[in-house]
Design a protein around this motif. Structure first.
Motif, PDB file in Angstrom:
ATOM      1  N   ILE A   1       0.857  -1.301   0.072  1.00 32.43           N
ATOM      2  CA  ILE A   1      -0.032  -0.066  -0.074  1.00 32.43           C
ATOM      3  C   ILE A   1       0.819   1.233   0.066  1.00 32.43           C
ATOM      4  O   ILE A   1       0.651   2.272  -0.648  1.00 32.43           O
ATOM      5  N   ALA A   2       2.085   1.183   0.877  1.00 37.47           N
ATOM      6  CA  ALA A   2       2.845   2.589   0.726  1.00 37.47           C
ATOM      7  C   ALA A   2       3.483   2.515  -0.513  1.00 37.47           C
ATOM      8  O   ALA A   2       3.480   3.675  -0.947  1.00 37.47           O
ATOM      9  N   ILE A   3       3.739   1.433  -1.114  1.00 33.65           N
ATOM     10  CA  ILE A   3       4.542   1.900  -2.467  1.00 33.65           C
ATOM     11  C   ILE A   3       3.408   2.390  -3.612  1.00 33.65           C
ATOM     12  O   ILE A   3       3.805   3.399  -4.303  1.00 33.65           O
ATOM     13  N   LEU A   4       2.084   1.781  -3.473  1.00 35.01           N
ATOM     14  CA  LEU A   4       1.239   2.204  -4.191  1.00 35.01           C
ATOM     15  C   LEU A   4       0.973   3.653  -4.275  1.00 35.01           C
ATOM     16  O   LEU A   4       0.858   4.429  -5.041  1.00 35.01           O
ATOM     17  N   LEU A   5       0.689   4.149  -2.658  1.00 36.32           N
ATOM     18  CA  LEU A   5       0.705   5.672  -2.364  1.00 36.32           C
ATOM     19  C   LEU A   5       1.836   6.366  -2.879  1.00 36.32           C
ATOM     20  O   LEU A   5       1.503   7.631  -3.599  1.00 36.32           O
ATOM     21  N   PHE A   6       2.965   5.824  -2.869  1.00 36.43           N
ATOM     22  CA  PHE A   6       4.098   6.898  -3.238  1.00 36.43           C
ATOM     23  C   PHE A   6       3.862   6.702  -4.721  1.00 36.43           C
ATOM     24  O   PHE A   6       4.027   7.726  -5.377  1.00 36.43           O
ATOM     25  N   LEU A   7       3.556   5.641  -5.840  1.00 35.13           N
ATOM     26  CA  LEU A   7       3.500   5.901  -6.937  1.00 35.13           C
ATOM     27  C   LEU A   7       2.398   6.842  -7.400  1.00 35.13           C
ATOM     28  O   LEU A   7       2.524   7.707  -8.526  1.00 35.13           O
ATOM     29  N   GLY A   8       1.352   6.680  -6.637  1.00 30.24           N
ATOM     30  CA  GLY A   8       0.192   7.505  -6.888  1.00 30.24           C
ATOM     31  C   GLY A   8       0.822   9.146  -6.844  1.00 30.24           C
ATOM     32  O   GLY A   8       0.415   9.841  -7.604  1.00 30.24           O
ATOM     33  N   ALA A   9       1.106   9.355  -5.922  1.00 29.91           N
ATOM     34  CA  ALA A   9       1.660  10.561  -5.509  1.00 29.91           C
ATOM     35  C   ALA A   9       2.679  11.313  -6.554  1.00 29.91           C
ATOM     36  O   ALA A   9       2.337  12.370  -7.144  1.00 29.91           O
ATOM     37  N   TRP A  10       3.568  10.285  -7.098  1.00 27.67           N
ATOM     38  CA  TRP A  10       4.452  10.695  -7.996  1.00 27.67           C
ATOM     39  C   TRP A  10       3.761  11.187  -9.219  1.00 27.67           C
ATOM     40  O   TRP A  10       4.031  12.089  -9.978  1.00 27.67           O
ATOM     41  N   ALA A  11       2.856  10.101  -9.561  1.00 25.19           N
ATOM     42  CA  ALA A  11       2.087  10.359 -10.956  1.00 25.19           C
ATOM     43  C   ALA A  11       1.295  11.736 -11.036  1.00 25.19           C
ATOM     44  O   ALA A  11       1.164  12.268 -11.993  1.00 25.19           O
ATOM     45  N   VAL A  12       0.512  11.952  -9.601  1.00 24.27           N
ATOM     46  CA  VAL A  12       0.000  13.153  -9.861  1.00 24.27           C
ATOM     47  C   VAL A  12       0.913  14.382  -9.753  1.00 24.27           C
ATOM     48  O   VAL A  12       0.519  15.426 -10.349  1.00 24.27           O
ATOM     49  N   ILE A  13       1.815  14.487  -9.035  1.00 20.05           N
ATOM     50  CA  ILE A  13       2.667  15.620  -8.734  1.00 20.05           C
ATOM     51  C   ILE A  13       3.593  15.912  -9.898  1.00 20.05           C
ATOM     52  O   ILE A  13       3.841  16.950 -10.544  1.00 20.05           O
ATOM     53  N   ALA A  14       4.315  14.801 -10.806  1.00 18.62           N
ATOM     54  CA  ALA A  14       5.428  14.785 -11.760  1.00 18.62           C
ATOM     55  C   ALA A  14       4.966  15.697 -12.766  1.00 18.62           C
ATOM     56  O   ALA A  14       5.771  16.700 -13.304  1.00 18.62           O
ATOM     57  N   PRO A  15       3.552  15.526 -13.535  1.00 20.84           N
ATOM     58  CA  PRO A  15       3.124  16.391 -14.720  1.00 20.84           C
ATOM     59  C   PRO A  15       3.429  17.879 -14.304  1.00 20.84           C
ATOM     60  O   PRO A  15       3.356  18.495 -15.437  1.00 20.84           O
ATOM     61  N   LYS A  16       3.318  18.210 -13.085  1.00 23.06           N
ATOM     62  CA  LYS A  16       3.086  19.707 -12.788  1.00 23.06           C
ATOM     63  C   LYS A  16       4.394  20.141 -12.642  1.00 23.06           C
ATOM     64  O   LYS A  16       4.653  21.560 -12.592  1.00 23.06           O
ATOM     65  N   VAL A  17       5.442  19.624 -12.722  1.00 25.02           N
ATOM     66  CA  VAL A  17       6.947  19.973 -12.553  1.00 25.02           C
ATOM     67  C   VAL A  17       7.493  20.161 -14.077  1.00 25.02           C
ATOM     68  O   VAL A  17       7.615  19.323 -14.755  1.00 25.02           O
ATOM     69  N   GLU A  18       7.545  21.375 -14.509  1.00 23.84           N
ATOM     70  CA  GLU A  18       8.353  21.721 -15.510  1.00 23.84           C
ATOM     71  C   GLU A  18       9.466  22.024 -15.487  1.00 23.84           C
ATOM     72  O   GLU A  18      10.327  22.630 -14.445  1.00 23.84           O
ATOM     73  N   THR A  19      10.487  21.608 -16.428  1.00 25.04           N
ATOM     74  CA  THR A  19      11.742  21.649 -16.390  1.00 25.04           C
ATOM     75  C   THR A  19      12.313  22.078 -17.949  1.00 25.04           C
ATOM     76  O   THR A  19      11.430  22.014 -18.864  1.00 25.04           O
ATOM     77  N   ASN A  20      13.475  22.319 -17.986  1.00 26.96           N
ATOM     78  CA  ASN A  20      13.928  22.656 -19.639  1.00 26.96           C
ATOM     79  C   ASN A  20      14.213  21.438 -20.365  1.00 26.96           C
ATOM     80  O   ASN A  20      14.346  21.716 -21.646  1.00 26.96           O
ATOM     81  N   VAL A  21      14.071  20.108 -19.906  1.00 27.03           N
ATOM     82  CA  VAL A  21      13.980  19.148 -20.724  1.00 27.03           C
ATOM     83  C   VAL A  21      12.450  18.441 -20.580  1.00 27.03           C
ATOM     84  O   VAL A  21      12.308  17.451 -20.720  1.00 27.03           O
ATOM     85  N   GLY A  22      11.544  19.222 -20.437  1.00 26.43           N
ATOM     86  CA  GLY A  22      10.330  18.801 -20.529  1.00 26.43           C
ATOM     87  C   GLY A  22       9.453  18.537 -19.006  1.00 26.43           C
ATOM     88  O   GLY A  22      10.370  18.978 -18.034  1.00 26.43           O
ATOM     89  N   THR A  23       8.451  17.976 -19.022  1.00 34.11           N
ATOM     90  CA  THR A  23       7.726  17.836 -17.696  1.00 34.11           C
ATOM     91  C   THR A  23       8.721  16.367 -16.928  1.00 34.11           C
ATOM     92  O   THR A  23       8.883  15.810 -17.616  1.00 34.11           O
ATOM     93  N   LEU A  24       8.585  16.575 -15.547  1.00 33.61           N
ATOM     94  CA  LEU A  24       9.160  15.395 -14.814  1.00 33.61           C
ATOM     95  C   LEU A  24       8.191  13.996 -15.236  1.00 33.61           C
ATOM     96  O   LEU A  24       6.912  14.246 -15.185  1.00 33.61           O
ATOM     97  N   PRO A  25       9.080  13.293 -15.457  1.00 32.64           N
ATOM     98  CA  PRO A  25       8.202  11.890 -15.882  1.00 32.64           C
ATOM     99  C   PRO A  25       7.407  11.194 -14.867  1.00 32.64           C
ATOM    100  O   PRO A  25       8.154  11.157 -13.762  1.00 32.64           O
ATOM    101  N   GLY A  26       6.332  10.581 -15.047  1.00 37.43           N
ATOM    102  CA  GLY A  26       5.778   9.817 -14.063  1.00 37.43           C
ATOM    103  C   GLY A  26       6.346   8.248 -14.163  1.00 37.43           C
ATOM    104  O   GLY A  26       6.981   8.228 -15.013  1.00 37.43           O
ATOM    105  N   PRO A  27       5.720   7.454 -13.210  1.00 40.13           N
ATOM    106  CA  PRO A  27       6.195   6.054 -13.413  1.00 40.13           C
ATOM    107  C   PRO A  27       6.011   5.628 -14.455  1.00 40.13           C
ATOM    108  O   PRO A  27       6.870   4.756 -14.708  1.00 40.13           O
ATOM    109  N   ALA A  28       4.807   5.717 -15.144  1.00 40.96           N
ATOM    110  CA  ALA A  28       4.480   5.089 -16.500  1.00 40.96           C
ATOM    111  C   ALA A  28       5.624   5.017 -17.290  1.00 40.96           C
ATOM    112  O   ALA A  28       6.205   4.253 -18.206  1.00 40.96           O
ATOM    113  N   ALA A  29       6.016   6.406 -17.573  1.00 44.64           N
ATOM    114  CA  ALA A  29       7.161   6.860 -18.469  1.00 44.64           C
ATOM    115  C   ALA A  29       8.527   6.101 -18.061  1.00 44.64           C
ATOM    116  O   ALA A  29       9.186   5.592 -18.972  1.00 44.64           O
ATOM    117  N   VAL A  30       8.898   6.341 -16.784  1.00 47.78           N
ATOM    118  CA  VAL A  30      10.114   5.457 -16.469  1.00 47.78           C
ATOM    119  C   VAL A  30      10.086   4.069 -16.574  1.00 47.78           C
ATOM    120  O   VAL A  30      10.662   3.563 -17.294  1.00 47.78           O
TER     121      VAL A  30
END
Ligand SMILES: Nc1ncnc2c1ncn2[C@@H]1O[C@H](COP(=O)(O)OP(=O)(O)OP(=O)(O)O)[C@@H](O)[C@H]1O
Ligand SMILES: [Mg+2]
Lengths: 289, 338
Positions: B45-74
């Protein structure tokens, strides 16, 4: 002539000052060749200290420890010591523990001769079926027998035994007493036995000396044991000499015990708060800095 | 039997599998169910929560090489790297098959002439880089152990030596790998000058830096282990008049083995951590260089590839630690027994 001897020996521990403990004072003890001497005394009076000096593990502060007239400078091949707490090496098998001693004592023997020596002495204490077992898989009595075999296999000239049967139950103890008596009667070497059992001393020894209470314990009067050998516990119980000697020695010990209590009654010694170490802890205790 | 299996699992640090084994053996299903939930369910459950939070937050972080990739992209990139490795392996197999054909033809035409085989010179894939990293860390770990265990034993046996060596230990222990590396690289370049080198210089430099940074826990633990040997065992050595050599082999090393292994385990952990930095700077073709190269290339995949490396490093480090833990427990004899 004395074979092994303590002459006017005193021994204490710690630096001079209030923390120093004087353990033994003015000890005179001499053991002739093929004589079996037993020392009986209360726990903590300095029996191990005494025998460790004969084994060369400790040096007397005053006086001297002599083997055949020459001072004992350190452990010697001729001085065989059976430790109070077995001191087997837990990572070696029964064979390995005995072989360690044999290989050290008979460096110039062939591999085959040493192997035979090990097996002979393991067999002597009836442990051949446990040859490849580690001490952890043995009972207390079996471990004690390994310790006996290890010392005997070195074929020392003097046999020093520090409460070799102290940790055993009465039945096992009786059995091992018989074994030790039989082995000693075959070899007849100078032997010193430390024990807390008057019966055991009477069964095995030619002479019994009580160790008085410390601090600064001295040796008490000698009791000669003229009982015919081989002795058996059952026969001894009906022997009047045995009964008399047992009475005398026990009375002496009770007497010094009572006197000791009276003299220490007024000062209360606080005991340190020690707990036994959890054995599983040692391995996981690590030292990270 | 069941007890034996669960005991082995516990020793191997896989205690969380034992309730499953017990359940399969039909032992008290309710209790085992609760254990499974506690040991497997909760971490999951802890791992799933972590992945969920990551998936939600990542697209919101813009960098000069694109947005932060989520778990699926990785995950996708990880698969890509694996495919890449498979393809490369196939090319390699094809190359050697073709060469084998050419050799047969050649030997038929010129039976008296020597055929010279050629090595396949493909680029290293991600898997090769992992292997290089493991080789490097084990090389460094080997150097460290070969130095630290003997010195530790001597320090543990002699208080004087320990007092003498201790200041040096305390000074060198905190030095960062980044400080060692330039010195080591210069020294390796100056001293390791054979025409036919067995090791790449970058490999050797990285391994030595790993060794320099990771030898301290082994050294200190060995010294402490040797210094804390049961006095009774040392008395046995004295009474039996064991030679120095026998005493070390038969008494000192076996008795301090649990400490030595604790030290080795810590050392391997430090070594693995240091390795990535060393590889980055020394350009040793392992995971460290991979991360550095990805950073330099700054494409849209940069971040997800680096994240794949991060998880690889973490998982391998975890695995190495588990292996060492198991070894450590294997050498720990039961001291209650004597
Ligand atoms: N290395 C040491 N340092 C300080 N004190 C010691 C040391 N060895 C023994 N002693 C002290 O000397 C006294 C005698 O100890 P010893 O071990 O000789 O007793 P013992 O008669 O063998 O006792 P037991 O019957 O319980 O084995 C004890 O008070 C003990 O605390
Ligand atoms: Mg004692």
């Amino acid at each position: 002539m004395a074979f092994i001897e303590l002459r006017n020996v005193s021994k204490g521990f710690g630096p001079p000052g209030p923390n120093r403990v004087e353990v033994l004072r003015d000890i005179n003890l001499s053991v002739r060749e093929s004589e079996f001497v037993a020392i009986v005394g209360y726990s903590g009076t300095g029996k191990s200290t005494l025998i460790n000096m004969m084994a060369g593990l400790l040096k007397p502060d005053a006086g001297s420890a002599l083997l055949k007239g020459a001072p004992i400078k350190g452990p010697e091949r001729d001085l065989g010591l059976i430790f109070q707490n077995y001191s087997l090496l837990p990572w070696l098998t029964v064979y390995g523990n005995v072989a360690l001693a044999v290989n050290a004592a008979f460096k110039n023997w062939s591999r085959k001769e040493r192997d035979q020596q090990v097996r002979r002495f393991v067999d002597l204490v009836n442990l051949t079926p446990a040859l490849e077992k580690r001490p952890g898989e043995l009972s207390g009595g079996m471990r004690q027998r390994v310790a006996v075999a290890r010392t005997l296999a070195m074929d020392p000239e003097v046999l020093l035994m520090d409460e070799p049967l102290g940790a055993l139950d009465a039945l096992t103890r009786g059995e091992l007493q018989k074994e030790i008596a039989a082995i000693w009667e075959k070899q007849r070497k100078a032997a010193v036995l430390i024990t807390n059992s008057v019966d055991e001393a009477l069964l095995l020894a030619d002479r019994i000396t009580p160790l008085n209470l410390g601090p600064g314990a001295t040796l008490g009067p000698e009791f000669a044991v003229d009982l015919p050998r081989p002795r058996s516990a059952a026969a001894l119980n009906k022997n009047p000499t045995f009964t008399r000697l047992r009475g005398e020695i026990t009375d002496y010990l009770i007497e010094i015990g009572r006197a000791g209590k009276a003299s220490t009654n007024d000062k209360i010694v606080p005991l340190p708060d020690v707990r036994p170490l959890d054995p599983s802890e040692r391995a996981s205790r690590t030292w990270v800095s | 039997m069941l007890h034996k299996i669960t005991h082995i699992l516990d020793k191997a640090g896989l205690a969380w599998i034992s309730p499953v084994v017990r359940l399969c053996a039909g032992e008290n299903p309710r209790e085992q169910g609760r254990q499974i939930f506690r040991l497997i369910g909760v971490p999951l459950i802890a791992i799933l929560l972590f992945l969920g939070a990551w998936a939600v937050i990542a697209p919101k972080v813009e960098t000069n090489v694109g947005t932060l990739p989520g778990p699926a992209a990785v995950w996708e990139q990880a698969g890509g790297l694996w495919q890449d490795h498979r393809a490369e392996r196939e090319r390699r197999a094809e190359f050697y098959a073709a060469q084998e054909q050419r050799r047969a033809a050649f030997e038929e035409r010129f039976p008296d002439r020597e055929w010279t085989a050629r090595e396949y010179s493909g680029r290293p894939t991600y898997i090769h880089q992992i292997v290089t990293s493991l080789k490097t860390v084990f090389m460094g770990f080997f150097f460290a152990s070969a130095f630290a265990i003997p010195i530790g034993i001597i320090c543990g046996m002699s208080k004087t030596v320990y007092t003498a060596v201790n200041p040096l230990i305390q000074i060198f222990k905190p030095v960062s790998p980044l400080a060692w590396l330039p010195i080591v690289m210069i020294l390796v370049a100056a001293l390791y000058t054979t025409d036919n080198p067995m090791f790449e210089r970058a490999f050797l430099s990285s391994a030595i830096v790993v060794a320099l940074c990771s030898l301290w826990p082994t050294l200190i633990n060995t010294a402490v282990g040797v210094a804390s040997i049961d006095k009774d065992h040392l008395n046995v050595a004295r009474v039996l008049k064991l030679s120095w050599h026998t005493k070390v082999i038969k008494i000192i090393i076996p008795s301090s083995l649990p400490y030595i292994f604790t030290g080795l385990r810590l050392s391997l952990g430090v070594g693995w951590m240091v390795l990535i930095a060393a590889e980055m700077l020394a350009q040793n073709p392992g995971l460290g260089k991979f991360v550095w190269d990805m950073y330099q290339s700054s494409s849209s995949q940069t971040l997800s590839l680096i994240l794949v490396a991060v998880f690889t490093i973490g998982l391998l480090g975890f695995l190495l630690d588990r292996i060492m833990l198991t070894l450590q427990q294997l050498v720990t004899f039961d001291e209650s027994s004597v």
